[in-house]
Motif scaffolding. Structure first.
Motif, PDB file in Angstrom:
ATOM      1  N   THR A   1       3.220  -5.329   1.225  1.00  0.00           N
ATOM      2  CA  THR A   1       1.933  -5.832   0.731  1.00  0.00           C
ATOM      3  C   THR A   1       1.206  -4.758  -0.056  1.00  0.00           C
ATOM      4  O   THR A   1       0.576  -5.035  -1.087  1.00  0.00           O
ATOM      5  CB  THR A   1       1.069  -6.295   1.911  1.00  0.00           C
ATOM      6  OG1 THR A   1       1.748  -7.333   2.611  1.00  0.00           O
ATOM      7  CG2 THR A   1      -0.277  -6.814   1.424  1.00  0.00           C
ATOM      8  N   GLU A   2       1.309  -3.519   0.407  1.00  0.00           N
ATOM      9  CA  GLU A   2       0.638  -2.413  -0.266  1.00  0.00           C
ATOM     10  C   GLU A   2       1.172  -2.230  -1.685  1.00  0.00           C
ATOM     11  O   GLU A   2       0.422  -1.942  -2.617  1.00  0.00           O
ATOM     12  CB  GLU A   2       0.814  -1.116   0.528  1.00  0.00           C
ATOM     13  CG  GLU A   2       0.073  -1.068   1.848  1.00  0.00           C
ATOM     14  CD  GLU A   2       0.725  -1.925   2.938  1.00  0.00           C
ATOM     15  OE1 GLU A   2       0.031  -2.294   3.899  1.00  0.00           O
ATOM     16  OE2 GLU A   2       1.936  -2.240   2.801  1.00  0.00           O
TER      17      GLU A   2
ATOM     18  N   GLU B   1      -0.289  -4.947  -3.860  1.00  0.00           N
ATOM     19  CA  GLU B   1      -1.691  -4.632  -4.172  1.00  0.00           C
ATOM     20  C   GLU B   1      -1.788  -3.543  -5.227  1.00  0.00           C
ATOM     21  O   GLU B   1      -2.669  -3.581  -6.106  1.00  0.00           O
ATOM     22  CB  GLU B   1      -2.423  -4.214  -2.899  1.00  0.00           C
ATOM     23  CG  GLU B   1      -2.605  -5.354  -1.902  1.00  0.00           C
ATOM     24  CD  GLU B   1      -3.164  -4.886  -0.567  1.00  0.00           C
ATOM     25  OE1 GLU B   1      -3.226  -3.643  -0.362  1.00  0.00           O
ATOM     26  OE2 GLU B   1      -3.528  -5.743   0.256  1.00  0.00           O
TER      27      GLU B   1
ATOM     28  N   ARG C   1      -3.649  -3.701  -8.901  1.00  0.00           N
ATOM     29  CA  ARG C   1      -4.667  -2.734  -9.336  1.00  0.00           C
ATOM     30  C   ARG C   1      -4.304  -2.132 -10.695  1.00  0.00           C
ATOM     31  O   ARG C   1      -5.162  -1.991 -11.567  1.00  0.00           O
ATOM     32  CB  ARG C   1      -4.824  -1.624  -8.297  1.00  0.00           C
ATOM     33  CG  ARG C   1      -5.581  -2.023  -7.045  1.00  0.00           C
ATOM     34  CD  ARG C   1      -6.004  -0.794  -6.249  1.00  0.00           C
ATOM     35  NE  ARG C   1      -4.866   0.016  -5.832  1.00  0.00           N
ATOM     36  CZ  ARG C   1      -4.206  -0.164  -4.692  1.00  0.00           C
ATOM     37  NH1 ARG C   1      -4.557  -1.141  -3.866  1.00  0.00           N
ATOM     38  NH2 ARG C   1      -3.196   0.624  -4.370  1.00  0.00           N
TER      39      ARG C   1
ATOM     40  N   ASP D   1      -4.220 -12.623  -7.705  1.00  0.00           N
ATOM     41  CA  ASP D   1      -4.666 -12.990  -6.350  1.00  0.00           C
ATOM     42  C   ASP D   1      -3.758 -14.064  -5.765  1.00  0.00           C
ATOM     43  O   ASP D   1      -3.384 -14.010  -4.583  1.00  0.00           O
ATOM     44  CB  ASP D   1      -6.106 -13.502  -6.391  1.00  0.00           C
ATOM     45  CG  ASP D   1      -7.125 -12.403  -6.627  1.00  0.00           C
ATOM     46  OD1 ASP D   1      -6.757 -11.214  -6.517  1.00  0.00           O
ATOM     47  OD2 ASP D   1      -8.291 -12.734  -6.926  1.00  0.00           O
TER      48      ASP D   1
ATOM     49  N   SER E   1      -0.336 -12.640  -4.847  1.00  0.00           N
ATOM     50  CA  SER E   1      -0.450 -11.850  -3.619  1.00  0.00           C
ATOM     51  C   SER E   1      -0.591 -12.738  -2.399  1.00  0.00           C
ATOM     52  O   SER E   1      -0.012 -12.474  -1.343  1.00  0.00           O
ATOM     53  CB  SER E   1      -1.658 -10.907  -3.718  1.00  0.00           C
ATOM     54  OG  SER E   1      -1.497  -9.975  -4.769  1.00  0.00           O
TER      55      SER E   1
END
Length: 309
Positions: free
Chosen positions: A109-110, A113, A117, A167, A170
């Motif tokens: 997940t990181e 993300e 970004r 979004d 994710s």
């Protein structure tokens, strides 16, 4: 299931069944012109694939993917030139690469993300990350869009659509990672992960989209409605691949194919109602949205964009 069984019913337009004797097929000359535009577009795509080799491995980014994408754009907007369709093709290809990284390459997940970004920073004008072909390609796209007169008005819309897509991607990745099965309504509310409206916003900037706020609101609502239809059409056509690849699919959410078919018909009807007022004020936008929806109804009967892995 036969190929014909895979085709969902839709109301009006080219989505209805046709036979050669009905005289409703496009003329051969028109088809030839459209295919010529698609051919030019495919050559552009081949250049982009070659320019970012680490971003587009040969599997699943095979020659058929660029061919069918260029055909989808050309047949959906037969009044556009290859140059006018250039940005829709470019952004669509970029979104495929993003989807591949988020769904299959990222291991956490990181990492997902972090991808989001970096992309949002570049969309806001930051320099691409050294060694990161995804952001380098996005920076190239942004530079081209920023030079268009419509970017002053539609730039914020473009960045918002990118945020919505990131979004949604994710969120779906989170559902899959945690073993959560969303409801069909939750799944459809997350249709921004398809990337259609993001690519469409890019196309509007490149071709000179609406500048009136009221018009823009109606265009975006129609785009989101069409996106939901295409989300389900995609799922009906890619069910077998999604099973193999471990993707979410509407048919894996506890609903039957018949229920999804009904949703497609209802959503298509709503889309046409939203598109209706645009036919007078923005006929090319209305026609493009409607033809994208109808093209997908035919395309997903028989094929998928992705190659094998």
């Amino acid at each position: 299931m036969t190929d014909d069984d895979a085709r969902p019913p839709m109301t009006g337009g080219d989505a209805s069944g046709r036979t050669p004797g009905q005289g409703r097929w496009p003329g051969a000359t028109d088809s030839g012109t459209i295919c010529a535009v698609a051919g030019r577009s495919q050559r552009d795509m081949q250049e982009w694939l070659a320019a970012y080799p680490e971003l587009f491995p040969a599997r699943p980014f095979d020659a058929a993917l660029s061919s069918t994408l260029s055909m989808a754009m050309a047949f959906s907007g037969p009044w556009f030139t290859a140059e006018q369709l250039r940005m829709a093709n470019k952004v669509c290809l970029w979104a495929f690469a993003l989807d591949w990284l988020v769904d299959y390459v990222a291991t956490s997940t990181e990492e997902v993300e972090a991808i989001a970004r970096r992309c949002l920073a570049v969309a806001g004008g930051a320099e691409p990350v050294p060694g990161d072909e995804l952001t380098r390609f996005l920076a190239d796209i942004r530079a081209e869009l920023a030079a268009a007169p419509a970017f002053a008005v539609l730039g914020p819309v473009w960045r918002d659509e990118l945020q919505r897509m990131l979004d949604a991607m994710s969120r779906e990745r989170g559902w899959r990672s945690s073993g959560v099965t969303p409801s069909l309504e939750e799944y459809l509310d997350n249709a921004d992960n398809l990337g259609f409206s993001f690519a469409f916003a890019s196309h509007l900037i490149h071709t000179g989209g609406p500048s009136d706020p009221d018009d823009l609101t109606g265009v975006r609502e129609a785009s989101w409605a069409v996106q939901r239809v295409i989300r389900l059409l995609n799922d009906l056509g890619t069910y077998e691949r999604d099973l193999k690849w471990g993707d979410l699919n509407a048919l894996l959410l506890g609903v039957t194919r018949e229920e999804v078919d009904r949703h497609v018909s209802l959503l298509a009807e709503r889309s046409r109602k939203l598109i209706g007022p645009l036919h007078e004020s923005h006929p090319h936008i209305a026609g493009y949205l409607e033809r994208q929806m109808d093209f997908c109804a035919g395309f997903y009967r028989l094929a998928d964009y992705w190659g094998t892995i």
